[in-house]
Design an enzyme around this catalytic site. Structure first.
Site, short mmCIF file in Angstrom:
data_model
loop_
_atom_site.label_atom_id
_atom_site.label_comp_id
_atom_site.label_asym_id
_atom_site.label_seq_id
_atom_site.Cartn_x
_atom_site.Cartn_y
_atom_site.Cartn_z
CG HIS A 220 -1.76 -0.99 1.58
ND1 HIS A 220 -1.37 -2.13 2.23
CD2 HIS A 220 -3.09 -1.11 1.38
CE1 HIS A 220 -2.42 -2.92 2.40
NE2 HIS A 220 -3.48 -2.34 1.89
CG ASP B 284 1.83 -0.90 3.33
OD1 ASP B 284 1.06 -0.54 4.22
OD2 ASP B 284 1.56 -1.78 2.48
CD GLU C 79 -7.83 -8.33 -0.88
OE1 GLU C 79 -6.86 -7.89 -1.53
OE2 GLU C 79 -7.80 -8.54 0.33
CD GLU D 261 -7.04 -11.61 2.48
OE1 GLU D 261 -6.66 -10.66 1.77
OE2 GLU D 261 -6.98 -11.60 3.72
CG ASP E 18 -4.41 -10.85 -1.02
OD1 ASP E 18 -3.59 -10.82 -1.96
OD2 ASP E 18 -4.75 -9.83 -0.39
CG ASP F 266 -3.33 -9.75 2.92
OD1 ASP F 266 -2.74 -9.40 3.95
OD2 ASP F 266 -4.30 -9.14 2.45
#
Ligand code: XUL
Ligand code: CO
Length: 437
Positions: free
Chosen positions: A101, A104, A232, A268, A296, A339
């Site tokens: 991100h 981050d 997502e 995910e 993910d 993730d």
């Protein structure tokens, strides 16, 4: 150059008989399976947020992990050390990709202009580190959920000013993703949802989200970014109800807002289970609707009702996932992004290696089993046979739209009670167990 993981060598494949905890027992990057190497099939990616920014904090206490890359009072020095530590980790682990991100990699400042400056500086360093190591960006994204301005959502915020701020952040993150040669860009609706309908205009919020994503498509074309866009899905957390609930609701959303040809899904595992589906279900739904894109990789906990983001270890999960992925033609732009985060008590940097090695081996075993399942054709033949009535006579007439209710009534009156067949679930489960060793 300063080392952040001293004493840890590049992780090697040593085969199933190895007892070395810092070696792969199954992931052999150059081993060919069904015409492609394991590395090409699996396209492993490490996520920046959990692995390098996560410190094990939970609602009952702060972080437990003391990381060498955080040892400075200057936030930009911390950012630089963290990025360098990350690329050392990617290289020693031997993954081809990473994900991040915007916030981050560079700390947010007091103004957008100052944040942009800090971000550009770190993107420049990331570009250099990518060049030096050959590690590539699987996807970039923007954090539109941590800052208090986004407490009521980003694109679905009641305030157009917050919508504009979110757009500015996504613009910047898309520019960076393009500059870093990213293969994709993810939209996860962090706080795009609601806490109570007593204060929420759901229809209007959904329209705004549709507008936002259409603007992102326009901007993508404008800058010539060729990567794949993904949504997502996640049903809840942080909001009580997220709009991108699951693959099915994202599918409906994309159709309504004319975005089907611009987006795929980033599925995910733990989000699927939070939505009371399985990971397998979400992948099959995405693939069946032309929306399979990226994954993910993680898992939840049977006894905990939140997003625990644990590293994948369940061989049934990884095998079924790899079956769907292989049958969908494999990853094109996507990959398996971990993730996932180590548990709060796993406080040593070496635990990050154990976690990723385990996840990579679990997917390598899943890939090997899935290849055997596909080559063995047992399930394929069973399913083909189960639906074979549709390949002839009556079934074909229905599928081709040649009959209506009247003809079907006449057919049933003439032919009487239909023959039914066993679903053979237990037999199929036994066959599956033979493949998972
Ligand atoms: C949150 C989550 C995110 C997205 C990227 O549950 O999965 O980290 O993957 O924003
Ligand atoms: Co995710």
């Amino acid at each position: 150059m300063r080392e952040f993981f001293p004493g840890i060598e590049k992780v090697k494949y040593e085969g199933p008989n190895s007892r070395n905890p810092l070696a792969f027992k199954h992931y052999n990057p150059n081993q060919k399976i069904l015409g492609k190497t394991m590395a090409e099939h699996l396209r492993f990616s490490v996520c920046f947020w959990h692995t390098f920014k996560g410190l094990g904090g939970d609602p009952f206490g702060p972080g437990t992990m003391i990381r060498p890359w955080n040892k400075s009072d200057d936030p930009m020095e911390v950012a630089e050390m963290t990025l360098r530590a990350a690329f050392e980790f990617f290289t020693k682990l031997g993954v081809g990709f990473w994900c991040f991100h915007d916030l981050d990699i560079a700390p947010e400042a007091d103004t957008l202009a100052e944040t942009n400056k800090r971000f550009d500086e770190m993107v420049k360093l990331a570009k250099k580190l990518q060049r030096d190591t050959g590690v590539r960006l699987l996807w970039g994204t923007s954090n539109l959920f941590s800052n208090r301005r986004f407490m009521s959502g980003a694109a679905t915020n009641p305030s157009p000013e917050v919508f504009a701020y979110a757009a500015s952040q996504v613009k910047r993150a898309m520019d960076a993703t393009k500059a870093l040669g990213g293969a994709g860009y993810v939209f996860w609706g962090g706080r795009e949802g609601y806490e109570t309908l007593l204060n929420t205009d759901m229809g209007r919020e959904l329209d705004h989200l549709g507008r936002f994503l259409n603007m992102a498509v326009d901007y993508k074309k404008k800058i010539g970014f060729k990567g794949q866009f993904y949504i997502e899905p996640k049903p809840k957390e942080p909001t009580k109800h997220q709009y991108d609930f699951d693959a099915g609701s994202c599918h409906a959303f994309l159709q309504k807002y004319g975005l089907m040809d611009q987006f795929k899904l980033n599925i995910e595992a733990n989000h699927g289970t939070l939505a009371t589906h399985t990971f397998h279900h979400e992948l099959v739904y995405a693939a069946a609707n032309g929306l399979f894109g990226s994954v993910d990789a993680n898992r939840g906990d049977l006894l905990l009702g939140w997003d625990t983001d644990q590293f994948p270890t369940d061989l049934y999960d990884t095998t079924m996932a790899m079956c769907v992925i292989l049958q969908a033609g494999g990853f094109k732009t996507g990959g398996l992004n971990f993730d996932a985060k180590v548990r709060r008590q796993s406080i040593d940097p070496v635990d990050l290696f154990h976690a990723h090695i385990g996840g990579m081996d679990a997917f390598a075993r899943g890939l090997k089993a899935a290849a055997k399942i596909i080559q063995g054709k047992k399930f394929e033949k069973f399913i083909k046979q189960r639906y074979s009535g549709w390949d002839r006579g009556l079934g074909q007439k229905i599928e081709k739209g040649r009959v209506g209710f009247q003809q079907l009534e006449a057919y049933t009156l003439k032919n009487g009670e239909p023959k039914i067949q066993s679903g053979r679930q237990e037999m199929l489960e036994n066959i599956l167990n033979e493949y998972i060793r």
